[in-house]
Write an enzyme that holds these catalytic residues in place. Structure first.
Site, mmCIF file in Angstrom:
data_model
loop_
_atom_site.group_PDB
_atom_site.id
_atom_site.type_symbol
_atom_site.label_atom_id
_atom_site.label_comp_id
_atom_site.label_asym_id
_atom_site.label_seq_id
_atom_site.Cartn_x
_atom_site.Cartn_y
_atom_site.Cartn_z
ATOM 1 N NE ARG A 33 -26.804 14.774 27.072
ATOM 2 C CZ ARG A 33 -26.571 14.346 25.823
ATOM 3 N NH1 ARG A 33 -26.443 13.316 25.340
ATOM 4 N NH2 ARG A 33 -25.752 15.425 25.103
ATOM 5 N NE ARG B 276 -20.766 10.324 18.496
ATOM 6 C CZ ARG B 276 -20.016 11.103 18.223
ATOM 7 N NH1 ARG B 276 -18.730 11.112 17.757
ATOM 8 N NH2 ARG B 276 -20.221 12.558 18.734
ATOM 9 N NE ARG C 116 -15.807 23.111 37.165
ATOM 10 C CZ ARG C 116 -15.094 22.728 36.213
ATOM 11 N NH1 ARG C 116 -13.531 22.434 36.247
ATOM 12 N NH2 ARG C 116 -15.688 22.556 35.120
ATOM 13 N NE ARG D 267 -8.577 20.938 28.205
ATOM 14 C CZ ARG D 267 -9.687 21.266 27.313
ATOM 15 N NH1 ARG D 267 -10.118 20.610 26.434
ATOM 16 N NH2 ARG D 267 -10.096 22.751 27.591
ATOM 17 C CD GLU E 235 -7.642 23.479 30.236
ATOM 18 O OE1 GLU E 235 -7.323 23.346 29.112
ATOM 19 O OE2 GLU E 235 -8.665 22.807 30.870
ATOM 20 C CE1 TYR F 261 -17.560 27.073 29.492
ATOM 21 C CE2 TYR F 261 -19.339 26.025 27.915
ATOM 22 C CZ TYR F 261 -17.840 26.369 28.338
ATOM 23 O OH TYR F 261 -17.025 26.214 27.075
ATOM 24 C CG ASP G 105 -19.194 25.781 23.939
ATOM 25 O OD1 ASP G 105 -18.224 25.809 24.783
ATOM 26 O OD2 ASP G 105 -20.046 24.589 23.854
HETATM 27 C C1 LIG Z 1 -11.094 26.774 29.296
HETATM 28 C C2 LIG Z 1 -11.708 27.006 28.467
HETATM 29 C C3 LIG Z 1 -12.044 26.514 27.163
HETATM 30 C C4 LIG Z 1 -13.209 26.863 26.433
HETATM 31 N N1 LIG Z 1 -13.442 26.199 25.097
HETATM 32 C C5 LIG Z 1 -14.199 26.519 24.449
HETATM 33 C C6 LIG Z 1 -14.364 25.659 22.947
HETATM 34 O O1 LIG Z 1 -13.836 25.013 22.605
HETATM 35 N N2 LIG Z 1 -15.385 26.082 22.154
HETATM 36 C C7 LIG Z 1 -16.391 27.080 22.650
HETATM 37 O O2 LIG Z 1 -17.439 27.476 21.746
HETATM 38 N N3 LIG Z 1 -16.345 28.020 23.605
HETATM 39 C C8 LIG Z 1 -15.142 27.633 24.520
HETATM 40 N N4 LIG Z 1 -15.133 28.426 25.512
HETATM 41 C C9 LIG Z 1 -15.959 29.301 25.958
HETATM 42 C C10 LIG Z 1 -15.268 30.749 25.270
HETATM 43 O O3 LIG Z 1 -14.370 31.248 26.085
HETATM 44 C C11 LIG Z 1 -16.573 31.733 25.836
HETATM 45 O O4 LIG Z 1 -17.940 31.344 25.327
HETATM 46 C C12 LIG Z 1 -16.463 33.079 25.294
HETATM 47 O O5 LIG Z 1 -14.958 33.610 25.467
HETATM 48 C C13 LIG Z 1 -17.204 34.005 26.191
HETATM 49 O O6 LIG Z 1 -16.911 35.504 25.819
HETATM 50 P P1 LIG Z 1 -17.487 36.754 26.788
HETATM 51 O O7 LIG Z 1 -17.320 37.966 26.067
HETATM 52 O O8 LIG Z 1 -18.975 36.357 27.370
HETATM 53 O O9 LIG Z 1 -16.416 36.364 28.061
HETATM 54 P P2 LIG Z 1 -14.773 36.657 28.152
HETATM 55 O O10 LIG Z 1 -14.191 36.219 27.058
HETATM 56 O O11 LIG Z 1 -14.401 36.369 29.570
HETATM 57 O O12 LIG Z 1 -14.762 38.350 28.079
HETATM 58 C C14 LIG Z 1 -15.096 39.114 29.310
HETATM 59 C C15 LIG Z 1 -13.884 40.413 29.324
HETATM 60 O O13 LIG Z 1 -14.273 41.247 30.140
HETATM 61 C C16 LIG Z 1 -13.158 41.763 30.978
HETATM 62 N N5 LIG Z 1 -13.598 42.429 32.265
HETATM 63 C C17 LIG Z 1 -14.077 41.493 33.066
HETATM 64 N N6 LIG Z 1 -14.206 42.260 34.390
HETATM 65 C C18 LIG Z 1 -13.844 43.814 34.079
HETATM 66 C C19 LIG Z 1 -13.598 44.804 34.720
HETATM 67 N N7 LIG Z 1 -14.190 45.055 35.778
HETATM 68 N N8 LIG Z 1 -13.329 45.991 33.959
HETATM 69 C C20 LIG Z 1 -12.666 45.715 32.650
HETATM 70 N N9 LIG Z 1 -12.670 44.557 32.092
HETATM 71 C C21 LIG Z 1 -13.352 43.396 32.781
HETATM 72 C C22 LIG Z 1 -12.239 40.495 31.219
HETATM 73 O O14 LIG Z 1 -10.952 40.612 31.124
HETATM 74 C C23 LIG Z 1 -12.512 39.759 29.462
HETATM 75 O O15 LIG Z 1 -11.780 40.019 28.782
HETATM 76 C C24 LIG Z 1 -14.054 27.923 26.619
HETATM 77 C C25 LIG Z 1 -13.880 28.544 27.852
HETATM 78 C C26 LIG Z 1 -12.627 28.191 28.806
HETATM 79 C C27 LIG Z 1 -12.676 29.081 29.967
#
Ligand SMILES: Cc1cc2nc3c(=O)[nH]c(=O)nc-3n(C[C@H](O)[C@H](O)[C@H](O)COP(=O)(O)OP(=O)(O)OC[C@H]3O[C@@H](n4cnc5c(N)ncnc54)[C@H](O)[C@@H]3O)c2cc1C
Length: 367
Positions: A171, A175, A248, A279, A299, A347, A349
């Site tokens: 979708r 708005r 991606r 962007r 980006e 994915y 947030d």
């Molecule tokens: C470009 C982008 C924009 C975003 N914008 C938003 C937004 O506007 N609002 C929002 O709410 N969310 C946003 N997000 C989502 C947000 O980044 C995630 O929800 C959040 O960071 C996920 O946390 P996590 O702990 O699951 O993963 P991550 O932040 O990926 O943490 C995982 C960690 O594990 C580590 N790791 C992985 N493998 C290993 C290994 N083998 N050994 C040691 N360490 C390891 C990595 O280095 C990393 O530091 C965005 C994401 C991206 C990519």
């Protein structure tokens, strides 16, 4: 030294788990292969500006528990996400709303805007969209598709919209009010002083080892703790035994500019295909900064290959089926908990990650 938990990844998921576990007198070792804590929400101060190193991160949620939880660690400002889209030298408000339609067609009332869109949908006469282009036109008509969907989507996916499946766009929110606020959530904002302070507070009771890749020290690390909380890639944990999950990726190009205001908004999308980035983020506007300089980040979408940063899981049928196979292996584990966007291959947030982490804490540490 024996730990109760080895937490692989100092992102939001791992850090919440570490915080809650140490609060309950558990000993945690948190490792990260990067040189800093925080995962993708890491922010770094440059010229007095908090730079979102891994792309714009805007916190938003309607979940009261999640909002109260994150507010323990920072004060959030009143930032409201209102991105703008640039097509050539034309500027449009996002998400598609009455301001967008007024700029596009000069219409004033919701009735006029609805009639315009409906007429374009009828004219296209698409009943069963066969690709993303047809899907988008059948939802919002030709003009919005051409200027605000086509080029951006093509850059994002690295393929013409006619070669992309229709389900990518289920979708396109439209708005019929003059409201530029991107999110419909009850709460949104940016933590004053950035996100890294949040993670620092969460990890204050844990031992943290940076530049430490789990797979390089797997044997010794596994012996150091009773249980593992793993937030890295689940397929890598199982040595890709069923095959590789796809993602991606993105490339960020950051620049400090000797001017106080480059683009007048934190997020400007570039919708023309000819402009290679999708962007530009101007970080100071997230916190209404008044510094004499500014920092911008372009980006660029990148096709992911093994070894690149896996930013967005590709949750299509093929990858989801493969993930289910890994999930069955994970279900057999007694001492390993998979979490976060890479461990759960989805994915998320930030608010989703917090909810998931608190769910995991409840199951593992409270129930
Ligand atoms: C470009 C982008 C924009 C975003 N914008 C938003 C937004 O506007 N609002 C929002 O709410 N969310 C946003 N997000 C989502 C947000 O980044 C995630 O929800 C959040 O960071 C996920 O946390 P996590 O702990 O699951 O993963 P991550 O932040 O990926 O943490 C995982 C960690 O594990 C580590 N790791 C992985 N493998 C290993 C290994 N083998 N050994 C040691 N360490 C390891 C990595 O280095 C990393 O530091 C965005 C994401 C991206 C990519």
């Amino acid at each position: 030294m024996k730990y109760d938990y080895l937490i692989v990844g100092s992102g939001l998921f791992g850090s919440i788990f570490a915080y809650e576990a140490t609060k309950r007198n558990k000993k945690c070792l948190v490792i990260d292969k990067r040189s800093h804590i925080g995962g993708n929400i890491y922010t770094k101060e440059v010229e007095g500006i908090q730079v979102h190193e891994y792309g714009a991160h805007i916190f938003h949620t309607s979940n009261q528990e999640v909002w109260d939880y994150i507010n323990q660690f920072a004060t959030f400002n009143r930032y409201t996400n209102s991105p703008i889209a640039r097509y050539g030298n034309e500027i449009y408000n996002m998400p598609f709303n009455m301001n967008t339609f007024n700029k596009m067609w000069g219409v004033i009332t919701p009735q006029e805007a609805k009639a315009k869109i409906e007429a374009q949908i009828q004219e296209a006469g698409i009943t069963e969209p066969k690709n993303l282009e047809e899907q988008a036109i059948s939802l919002v008509g030709q003009d919005i598709y051409e200027k605000l969907v086509k080029g951006y989507t093509q850059k994002q996916w690295g393929k013409p919209c006619t070669e992309l499946p229709p389900f990518i766009i289920k979708r396109l929110p439209v708005r019929f009010t003059y409201d530029n606020n991107y999110f419909n959530d009850l709460y949104q904002g940016i933590p004053i002083g950035g996100y890294t302070q949040i993670i620092e507070k969460m990890l204050s009771g844990s031992e943290v080892r940076l530049n430490c890749d789990f797979f390089e020290h797997r044997e010794t690390l596994t012996k150091e703790a009773d249980k593992i909380v793993f937030t890295g890639m689940i397929d890598q944990y199982y040595d890709y035994c069923y095959g590789t999950l796809e993602y991606r990726s993105l490339r960020f190009e950051t620049e400090v500019l000797d001017m106080d205001n480059y683009q007048g908004n934190a997020v400007v999308n570039y919708n023309e295909y000819e402009v290679p980035y999708t962007r530009i983020i101007e970080h100071k506007h997230f916190e209404f900064g008044t510094q004499p300089k500014t920092v911008i980040t372009r980006e660029y979408p990148v096709t992911w290959k093994a070894g690149m940063e896996p930013y967005y899981p590709m949750n299509d049928e093929k990858n989801n089926t493969l993930y289910q196979k890994y999930l069955r292996l994970a279900a057999e584990e007694n001492n390993v908990i998979f979490g976060g966007r890479l461990g759960l291959y989805q994915y998320f947030d930030m608010h989703h990650v917090i909810a998931k982490a608190l769910e995991c804490v409840k199951k593992e540490l409270i129930d």
